[in-house]
Design a protein around this motif. Structure first.
Motif, PDB file in Angstrom:
ATOM      1  N   TRP A  25     -40.908  67.266  -5.399  1.00  0.00           N
ATOM      2  CA  TRP A  25     -40.010  66.677  -6.432  1.00  0.00           C
ATOM      3  C   TRP A  25     -39.936  65.086  -6.538  1.00  0.00           C
ATOM      4  O   TRP A  25     -39.656  64.737  -7.769  1.00  0.00           O
ATOM      5  CB  TRP A  25     -38.630  67.436  -6.074  1.00  0.00           C
ATOM      6  N   LYS A  26     -40.117  64.421  -5.557  1.00  0.00           N
ATOM      7  CA  LYS A  26     -40.319  62.955  -5.447  1.00  0.00           C
ATOM      8  C   LYS A  26     -40.870  62.547  -6.945  1.00  0.00           C
ATOM      9  O   LYS A  26     -40.245  61.470  -7.474  1.00  0.00           O
ATOM     10  CB  LYS A  26     -40.465  62.551  -4.249  1.00  0.00           C
ATOM     11  N   LEU A  27     -42.094  62.844  -6.972  1.00  0.00           N
ATOM     12  CA  LEU A  27     -42.861  62.174  -8.190  1.00  0.00           C
ATOM     13  C   LEU A  27     -42.508  62.564  -9.551  1.00  0.00           C
ATOM     14  O   LEU A  27     -42.263  61.760 -10.397  1.00  0.00           O
ATOM     15  CB  LEU A  27     -44.566  62.325  -7.989  1.00  0.00           C
ATOM     16  N   LEU A  28     -41.804  63.855  -9.472  1.00  0.00           N
ATOM     17  CA  LEU A  28     -41.271  64.335 -10.966  1.00  0.00           C
ATOM     18  C   LEU A  28     -40.052  63.796 -11.125  1.00  0.00           C
ATOM     19  O   LEU A  28     -39.945  63.474 -12.105  1.00  0.00           O
ATOM     20  CB  LEU A  28     -41.085  65.822 -10.813  1.00  0.00           C
ATOM     21  N   ILE A  29     -39.368  63.371 -10.008  1.00  0.00           N
ATOM     22  CA  ILE A  29     -38.190  62.547 -10.156  1.00  0.00           C
ATOM     23  C   ILE A  29     -38.481  61.233 -10.761  1.00  0.00           C
ATOM     24  O   ILE A  29     -37.743  60.523 -11.908  1.00  0.00           O
ATOM     25  CB  ILE A  29     -37.122  62.729  -9.020  1.00  0.00           C
ATOM     26  N   LEU A  30     -39.328  60.382 -10.259  1.00  0.00           N
ATOM     27  CA  LEU A  30     -39.774  59.102 -10.634  1.00  0.00           C
ATOM     28  C   LEU A  30     -40.543  59.165 -11.888  1.00  0.00           C
ATOM     29  O   LEU A  30     -40.059  58.287 -12.829  1.00  0.00           O
ATOM     30  CB  LEU A  30     -40.828  58.494  -9.699  1.00  0.00           C
ATOM     31  N   PHE A  31     -40.956  60.189 -12.243  1.00  0.00           N
ATOM     32  CA  PHE A  31     -41.525  60.195 -13.798  1.00  0.00           C
ATOM     33  C   PHE A  31     -40.392  60.564 -14.725  1.00  0.00           C
ATOM     34  O   PHE A  31     -40.360  59.865 -15.806  1.00  0.00           O
ATOM     35  CB  PHE A  31     -42.549  61.371 -13.668  1.00  0.00           C
ATOM     36  N   ALA A  32     -39.533  61.139 -14.403  1.00  0.00           N
ATOM     37  CA  ALA A  32     -38.310  61.417 -15.202  1.00  0.00           C
ATOM     38  C   ALA A  32     -37.529  60.170 -15.466  1.00  0.00           C
ATOM     39  O   ALA A  32     -36.945  59.727 -16.512  1.00  0.00           O
ATOM     40  CB  ALA A  32     -37.266  62.640 -14.627  1.00  0.00           C
ATOM     41  N   LEU A  33     -37.433  59.077 -14.343  1.00  0.00           N
ATOM     42  CA  LEU A  33     -36.955  58.184 -14.368  1.00  0.00           C
ATOM     43  C   LEU A  33     -37.710  56.901 -15.165  1.00  0.00           C
ATOM     44  O   LEU A  33     -37.373  55.797 -15.607  1.00  0.00           O
ATOM     45  CB  LEU A  33     -36.401  57.396 -13.117  1.00  0.00           C
ATOM     46  N   SER A  34     -38.887  57.432 -15.257  1.00  0.00           N
ATOM     47  CA  SER A  34     -39.693  56.231 -15.880  1.00  0.00           C
ATOM     48  C   SER A  34     -39.515  55.893 -17.437  1.00  0.00           C
ATOM     49  O   SER A  34     -39.953  54.743 -17.802  1.00  0.00           O
ATOM     50  CB  SER A  34     -41.192  56.713 -16.015  1.00  0.00           C
ATOM     51  N   THR A  35     -38.640  56.485 -17.900  1.00  0.00           N
ATOM     52  CA  THR A  35     -38.300  56.343 -19.328  1.00  0.00           C
ATOM     53  C   THR A  35     -37.068  55.372 -19.447  1.00  0.00           C
ATOM     54  O   THR A  35     -36.641  55.070 -20.319  1.00  0.00           O
ATOM     55  CB  THR A  35     -38.197  57.351 -20.161  1.00  0.00           C
ATOM     56  N   GLY A  36     -36.254  55.238 -18.299  1.00  0.00           N
ATOM     57  CA  GLY A  36     -35.045  54.391 -18.302  1.00  0.00           C
ATOM     58  C   GLY A  36     -34.259  55.154 -17.188  1.00  0.00           C
ATOM     59  O   GLY A  36     -34.372  56.206 -16.834  1.00  0.00           O
ATOM     60  N   GLY A  88     -40.760  50.824  -6.800  1.00  0.00           N
ATOM     61  CA  GLY A  88     -41.210  52.151  -7.434  1.00  0.00           C
ATOM     62  C   GLY A  88     -42.096  52.271  -8.614  1.00  0.00           C
ATOM     63  O   GLY A  88     -42.811  53.271  -8.846  1.00  0.00           O
ATOM     64  N   LYS A  89     -41.752  51.187  -9.400  1.00  0.00           N
ATOM     65  CA  LYS A  89     -42.766  51.095 -10.716  1.00  0.00           C
ATOM     66  C   LYS A  89     -44.082  50.804 -10.415  1.00  0.00           C
ATOM     67  O   LYS A  89     -44.882  50.970 -11.145  1.00  0.00           O
ATOM     68  CB  LYS A  89     -42.414  49.859 -11.482  1.00  0.00           C
ATOM     69  N   SER A  90     -44.188  50.223  -9.123  1.00  0.00           N
ATOM     70  CA  SER A  90     -45.727  50.078  -8.512  1.00  0.00           C
ATOM     71  C   SER A  90     -46.469  51.298  -8.541  1.00  0.00           C
ATOM     72  O   SER A  90     -47.813  51.349  -8.272  1.00  0.00           O
ATOM     73  CB  SER A  90     -45.721  49.204  -6.994  1.00  0.00           C
ATOM     74  N   LEU A  91     -45.889  52.296  -8.402  1.00  0.00           N
ATOM     75  CA  LEU A  91     -46.659  53.801  -8.302  1.00  0.00           C
ATOM     76  C   LEU A  91     -46.880  54.357  -9.789  1.00  0.00           C
ATOM     77  O   LEU A  91     -47.531  55.432  -9.817  1.00  0.00           O
ATOM     78  CB  LEU A  91     -45.458  54.747  -7.748  1.00  0.00           C
ATOM     79  N   GLU A  92     -46.959  53.526 -10.795  1.00  0.00           N
ATOM     80  CA  GLU A  92     -47.014  53.998 -11.968  1.00  0.00           C
ATOM     81  C   GLU A  92     -48.479  54.224 -12.223  1.00  0.00           C
ATOM     82  O   GLU A  92     -48.867  55.539 -12.720  1.00  0.00           O
ATOM     83  CB  GLU A  92     -46.735  52.774 -13.122  1.00  0.00           C
ATOM     84  N   LYS A  93     -49.358  53.397 -11.679  1.00  0.00           N
ATOM     85  CA  LYS A  93     -51.003  53.729 -11.726  1.00  0.00           C
ATOM     86  C   LYS A  93     -51.504  55.000 -10.747  1.00  0.00           C
ATOM     87  O   LYS A  93     -52.312  55.705 -11.392  1.00  0.00           O
ATOM     88  CB  LYS A  93     -51.752  52.748 -11.247  1.00  0.00           C
ATOM     89  N   VAL A  94     -50.537  54.982  -9.882  1.00  0.00           N
ATOM     90  CA  VAL A  94     -50.904  56.289  -8.915  1.00  0.00           C
ATOM     91  C   VAL A  94     -50.499  57.463  -9.670  1.00  0.00           C
ATOM     92  O   VAL A  94     -51.204  58.431  -9.689  1.00  0.00           O
ATOM     93  CB  VAL A  94     -50.062  56.261  -7.667  1.00  0.00           C
ATOM     94  N   MET A  95     -49.339  57.748 -10.321  1.00  0.00           N
ATOM     95  CA  MET A  95     -48.702  58.728 -10.961  1.00  0.00           C
ATOM     96  C   MET A  95     -49.749  58.924 -12.030  1.00  0.00           C
ATOM     97  O   MET A  95     -50.149  60.100 -12.597  1.00  0.00           O
ATOM     98  CB  MET A  95     -47.495  58.693 -11.580  1.00  0.00           C
TER      99      MET A  95
END
Length: 112
Positions: A25-36, A88-95
């Motif tokens: 779930w963690k990456l999916l949660i971060l992805f959901a929050l990537s839009t704000g 957390g935003k530093s994971l953008e490239k990883v995602m």
């Protein structure tokens, strides 16, 4: 290309990264929050299949790892929003790389 050369520090850093992001779930949660920033129920709707109990646990864990922050606003009832930290935003490239790898993997396995 990452080469370990038998370096235990490299293995340790990969272990730390995997522990911070472990679970489904963690990456999916971060992805959901990537839009704000989002409230709990908004995240719950975007991350389909997660229970409220699990979401609560994962949000606390992501906050403890400084990947997201919890903002409580002085309203009645209190308003709580979650947002990604700079760390957390530093994971953008990883995602993004995981996204492309997942597409290729799906094509390799399923053929679609």
């Amino acid at each position: 290309m990452l080469t370990t050369g038998g370096c235990p520090k490299t293995a340790l850093s990969i272990k730390d990264a995997l522990e911070a992001l472990e679970g489904r779930w963690k990456l999916l949660i971060l992805f959901a929050l990537s839009t704000g920033p989002k409230r709990f129920k908004q995240i719950s709707k975007e991350v389909t299949g997660i229970t409220d109990k699990t979401l609560s646990k994962e949000l606390k864990n992501l906050e403890a790892n400084k990947l997201l922050k919890r903002n409580v606003y002085d309203t009645f009832p209190p308003t709580v929003e979650y947002s990604i930290t700079e760390h957390g935003k530093s994971l953008e490239k990883v995602m993004e790389e995981l996204h492309f790898w997942g597409l290729a993997h799906r094509k390799e396995i399923i053929g679609n």
